[in-house]
Design an enzyme around this catalytic site. Structure first.
Site, short mmCIF file in Angstrom:
data_model
loop_
_atom_site.label_atom_id
_atom_site.label_comp_id
_atom_site.label_asym_id
_atom_site.label_seq_id
_atom_site.Cartn_x
_atom_site.Cartn_y
_atom_site.Cartn_z
N CYS A 1 45.75 -32.92 -9.50
CA CYS A 1 46.47 -34.10 -9.02
C CYS A 1 45.50 -35.10 -8.37
CB CYS A 1 47.52 -33.70 -8.00
SG CYS A 1 48.68 -32.46 -8.58
N ARG B 1 41.32 -36.10 -14.28
CA ARG B 1 41.55 -34.86 -13.53
C ARG B 1 42.67 -34.02 -14.14
NH1 ARG B 1 39.47 -35.12 -8.09
NH2 ARG B 1 41.11 -33.76 -7.36
N TRP C 1 50.03 -32.98 -11.50
CA TRP C 1 49.90 -31.88 -12.45
C TRP C 1 50.88 -30.82 -11.98
CZ3 TRP C 1 47.71 -26.74 -12.61
CH2 TRP C 1 47.34 -26.31 -13.89
N ASN D 1 48.42 -33.51 -2.77
CA ASN D 1 47.70 -32.57 -3.62
C ASN D 1 47.69 -31.22 -2.92
OD1 ASN D 1 47.12 -34.71 -5.27
ND2 ASN D 1 44.92 -34.71 -4.87
N GLY D 2 47.81 -30.13 -3.69
CA GLY D 2 47.75 -28.80 -3.11
C GLY D 2 49.05 -28.05 -3.25
N GLU E 1 31.15 -19.74 -24.19
CA GLU E 1 31.35 -21.15 -23.87
C GLU E 1 31.79 -21.93 -25.10
OE1 GLU E 1 31.24 -24.90 -21.83
OE2 GLU E 1 31.71 -22.83 -21.32
N LYS F 1 35.27 -24.03 -25.38
CA LYS F 1 35.33 -25.45 -25.71
C LYS F 1 36.26 -25.70 -26.89
CE LYS F 1 32.95 -27.24 -22.58
NZ LYS F 1 33.57 -26.22 -21.72
N GLU G 1 39.89 -25.24 -25.81
CA GLU G 1 40.29 -26.23 -24.80
C GLU G 1 40.75 -27.54 -25.44
OE1 GLU G 1 38.03 -26.08 -20.58
OE2 GLU G 1 36.72 -26.38 -22.30
N HIS H 1 33.32 -2.38 -33.21
CA HIS H 1 34.16 -1.64 -32.26
C HIS H 1 35.53 -2.28 -32.10
CE1 HIS H 1 30.87 0.98 -31.18
NE2 HIS H 1 30.09 -0.07 -30.96
N LYS I 1 40.84 -31.22 -14.50
CA LYS I 1 39.40 -31.24 -14.29
C LYS I 1 39.01 -30.52 -13.01
CE LYS I 1 35.20 -32.58 -15.21
NZ LYS I 1 34.49 -31.98 -16.35
#
Length: 609
Positions: free
Chosen positions: A2, A27, A74, A98-99, A482, A486, A489, A505, A604
């Site tokens: 947020c 964000r 968000w 925010n939070g 990574e 990506k 995402e 395996h 973000k």
């Protein structure tokens, strides 16, 4: 996550609020809104979707005022609806938050018993009613806020206005970033300096438990005991150019191509000194690093994968034991503390809640050898650490981290070499070789960036796929992880990564002609092992996409596609091999038509648990 922006001025602040919210879009958010005080009345506009939709509604309503607050949300408590969007109001009090408030249910029940009606499912509306309750009891806006936050458990950044007092705004911070911007006859508040950089560069970073009162003429800050305090004024070096796209289609593409410059800037201290020196980590580095027996790395997401690479370096080059933990797991398990263990936290934003809480937990166990690797000066995690190494990636807007990741790797490599030197494992000749390797790294990364047209061609083959597999061995296994992260995402292709030796395996059962397999194949000691793993995949009909060094003697064949990165660069190879997997994800997302810079459901800066 947020975003917050607020302003009090002698001019119309609505354009400032909207521009600030647009700069906070990176964000991650799903709704936005603004509230403004006009004389002794208040108006509010909220919309789900993009800020542009809210902007159109605000312009249609003719919003104009000299005091206002704005927010990008968000969703956490309650779904993505206009009713749940911020700002929230309570009888002339409006706020953005925010939070997460952990005791919101208890407070909701108490306030409902006092006659307050709730229209949203959020924890935030509780705060609005609580502040109004204290104002109704005779407190002014600042005192009401200060009383209210003492009854809240959890994390918050708050900006509050009241229609009964159009001359001031009050704010509070606990666990979530919040800063004040100082102007000439106007003042601002924001969760990120990028939101107000068009108006001012002079900022005050609020500390844990701070509250503040902003008027056009002043900004007064109070500590957790409500005593007025002086906080240092900083001049932000964030450039407006870094917040603009320029010639690029997306911020992610821009930031991928900024990596040679970002790496050169991060390496600058070592290059200037010509050696690895304790002064790179702060004045008391000798005290903290001198007798380190082991290293514990704490991070989340992409930063965690950077830590995994560092484990290989630290144990190989420095000869020091290293553990790497996901911060949200570390903070909830029993830990065997060692006061001579170095706690390394990695966070692009410096505000990642799980990482911050993991650091607090480690310190509570008596582990006070702490080092933060971070991209944002004066953020919370560096302030809580004894040592700091700032990466110099510049503002990173795209949600999927690119240049922050590679600069974190450089920082961790510099730490590795510094510890190796302290432990007598790095003679002058080897030190000179590694310094020279760092100097050449930006050029090697630029060579990797030149592969973009070939990688873009590959991406067309990925676009129709639903699954992909990434393989790597040794220090390149985290780069495979990574790469898979990506791809999923931003393209929403399901991707997994495994050490190549683990194929037989279990994961080999997934391989067929519809499962593209990406292989990181540098010319190192494990190359022949990787070639054997490739044959296992080909025998099952899998299609291979191999990133190989120019000198690794890989040849293309049916079902095996090869792109050659620069010649092998030794221990820094993981950084160079990060570039092609970033480009592959970017171009696969382009081919699929997804929102590259703002992938769904992601944020973000993650400041909630």
């Amino acid at each position: 996550m947020c975003g917050i922006v607020g302003a009090i001025a002698q001019r119309d602040v609505v354009p400032v609020l909207i521009e600030g919210l647009k700069r906070l879009e990176y964000r991650g958010y799903d709704s936005s809104g603004i509230a403004v005080v006009e004389e002794e009345s208040m108006r509010r506009v909220r919309r789900t979707g993009r800020v542009s939709e809210m902007e159109a509604a605000a312009l249609a309503d003719g919003l104009s005022a000299q005091l206002g607050i704005g927010h990008t949300r968000w969703a956490t408590h309650g779904g993505v609806t206009e009713t749940n969007a911020h700002p929230h109001m309570s009888e002339g009090v409006a706020l953005v938050h925010n939070g997460i408030i952990e005791n919101h249910e208890e407070q909701r029940e108490r306030l409902q018993a006092l006659g307050y009606q709730f229209e949203s499912q959020t924890d935030t509306e509780v705060i609005a009613h609580l502040i109004h309750h204290h104002m109704a009891g005779g407190n002014d806006l600042l005192a009401a806020l200060q009383r209210a936050v003492k009854e809240l458990h959890g994390a918050y950044a708050l900006a509050v206005v009241s229609q009964n007092d159009p001359t001031r705004m009050v704010v509070a911070r606990m666990g979530c970033p919040l800063l004040i911007g100082l102007g000439d006859g106007e003042n601002f508040v924001a969760s990120d300096v990028s939101a107000i950089i068009q108006a001012t560069r002079r900022v005050i970073f609020l500390e844990e438990g701070d509250t503040a009162e902003l008027t056009r003429a002043s900004a007064r800050v109070f500590d957790a005991n409500d005593a007025e305090v002086e906080r240092e004024v900083h001049v932000s070096d964030v450039s407006l150019a870094s917040l603009e796209l320029g010639p690029y289609r997306h911020f992610m593409q821009k930031e991928i191509h900024e990596q040679p410059r970002a790496l050169a800037d991060t390496i600058e201290g070592v290059a200037d000194l010509g050696c690895f020196d304790l002064q790179l980590f702060g004045d008391n580095a000798a005290e903290v690093l001198g007798d380190v027996e082991s290293v514990q790395i704490l991070a989340c997401g992409t930063s965690y994968y950077a830590g995994m690479v560092a484990k290989y370096w630290l144990e190989d080059i420095a000869g020091i034991a290293c553990n790497v933990d996901i911060a949200s797991e570390y903070r909830y398990r029993k830990v065997v503390a060692n006061p001579k263990q170095l706690i390394v936290t990695i966070s692009q934003s410096g505000e990642t809640l799980d990482t911050m809480e993991a650091l607090k937990y480690a310190k509570s166990l008596g582990q006070d050898k702490t080092l933060s690797i971070c991209n944002v000066p004066e953020s919370a995690i560096p302030r809580a650490s004894k040592l700091v190494f700032y990466t110099r990636a510049g503002a990173e807007i795209g949600v999927a981290s690119t240049k922050a990741f590679t600069t974190q790797l450089v920082a961790l490599f510099i730490l590795t070499c510094t510890l190796a030197k302290l432990r007598g494992r790095l003679d002058e000749g080897r030190e000179a070789e590694l310094v020279e390797a760092l100097r050449h790294l930006p050029g090697s990364v630029q060579h990797a960036l030149n592969l973009e047209p070939q990688i873009a061609t590959w991406s067309e083959r990925f676009a129709p796929k639903h699954h992909a597999l990434f393989l790597g061995r040794g220090v390149h296994y985290p780069i495979a992880l990574e790469g898979a992260l990506k791809l999923k995402e931003i393209s929403y292709i399901h991707a997994e990564a495994y050490p190549a030796g683990e194929l037989k395996h279990g994961p080999l059962a997934l391989v067929d002609s519809d499962m593209p397999v990406v292989v990181i194949a540098p010319n190192d000691s494990l190359l022949e092992k990787v070639k054997s793993n490739i044959q296992e995949v080909r025998a099952r009909g899998g299609e291979m996409f191999v990133f190989a060094d120019a000198d690794s003697h890989f040849s293309e064949s049916e079902g095996v596609h090869v792109i050659r990165t620069p010649r092998h660069v030794g221990v820094l190879s993981p950084i160079v091999h990060s570039i092609p997997v970033q480009l592959l994800a970017y171009h696969a997302a382009l081919a699929r038509g997804t929102d590259v810079d703002k992938p769904r459901n992601l944020a973000k800066s993650v400041t909630v648990e």
